[in-house]
Design a protein around this motif. Structure first.
Motif, mmCIF file in Angstrom:
data_model
loop_
_atom_site.group_PDB
_atom_site.id
_atom_site.type_symbol
_atom_site.label_atom_id
_atom_site.label_comp_id
_atom_site.label_asym_id
_atom_site.label_seq_id
_atom_site.Cartn_x
_atom_site.Cartn_y
_atom_site.Cartn_z
ATOM 1 N N TRP A 178 -2.712 8.569 -0.773
ATOM 2 C CA TRP A 178 -3.233 7.458 0.009
ATOM 3 C C TRP A 178 -4.658 7.068 -0.386
ATOM 4 N N ALA A 209 -7.384 4.277 1.300
ATOM 5 C CA ALA A 209 -7.376 4.857 2.638
ATOM 6 C C ALA A 209 -7.886 6.289 2.605
ATOM 7 N N ARG A 232 0.830 -1.198 0.000
ATOM 8 C CA ARG A 232 0.000 0.000 0.000
ATOM 9 C C ARG A 232 0.866 1.250 0.000
#
Length: 224
Positions: free
Chosen positions: A136, A141, A87
């Protein structure tokens, strides 16, 4: 709160950074990076002209760097195996793709660059926290669009464990998170991609070893 282009050396680093980088940063990194394609290109920006360098950092060869930046730009499958790194790689890649986009006070968000507010009202781009939020968001997220929220959005990681995608924070008073005024997205433990200030664009800068940055470094956060 709201170039130099070069072909990086093919490296297979494990355990710690190369000696020249250690001289610059005075730290080591446990993460391991695999060799990268010789065709991958990566921008490497030395400390900005308005950020004085220490005598020690001036001794460091200007092209000393590990291959993680080029790996990020190449779009390869991330080679770090630690949990959560994938990620972080996605976030770093997303931020790197925005290089050259203008800084805009209050600009940017999950959807990308946007018109800002105040002095950024006529400029479509990102401010520092807008770029972090965008990067992000590409991982799914939601970290908020302000540094005060972003500081609380994940786990705080030791400096020695900073890796791609982590958020690097700077404050006027490092004992008081309420004074945080800037955030960048880590490329590695040495460099970050960020939206610096009005009149600049999203770019890569070295922060480790730069006196003005070192004085204001308050910590790093890995969004959940």
């Amino acid at each position: 709160m709201i170039i130099e282009t070069w072909l990086p050396k093919i490296l297979a680093a494990s355990g710690s950074l190369a000696a020249g980088v250690v001289l610059l940063a005075g730290l080591s990194v446990g993460a391991r990076f695999a060799a990268i394609s010789a065709s991958a290109m990566c921008d490497y920006i030395s400390p900005a002209a308005d950020q004085p360098r220490s005598p020690q950092s001036r001794k460091t060869p200007p092209r000393t760097a590990i291959g993680v930046c080029a790996e990020l730009l190449s779009g390869q499958q991330p080679t770090e195996t630690a949990a959560g790194t994938g990620r972080g790689m996605i976030a770093a890649q997303a931020a790197l793709r925005m290089r050259g986009i203008p800084y805009s006070w209050g600009g940017g968000g999950p959807a990308g660059p946007s018109l800002g507010i105040g002095r950024g009202a006529q400029t479509r781009g990102f401010d520092c926290s807008g770029l972090a939020e965008y990067a992000w968001a590409k991982t799914g997220a939601r970290i908020g669009g302000d540094t005060s929220v972003q500081w609380k959005t994940g786990i705080h990681v030791p400096r020695s464990q900073i890796r791609a995608g982590d958020l690097i924070f700077f404050a006027y008073n490092t004992a008081n998170p309420a004074t945080i005024h800037h955030v960048g997205i880590a490329i590695d433990a040495i460099r970050m991609v960020h939206a610096p200030h009005t009149g600049s664009t999203v770019r890569i800068d070295t922060w480790a070893g730069v006196p003005s940055r070192e004085r204001e470094f308050i910590g790093a956060v890995r969004p959940r």
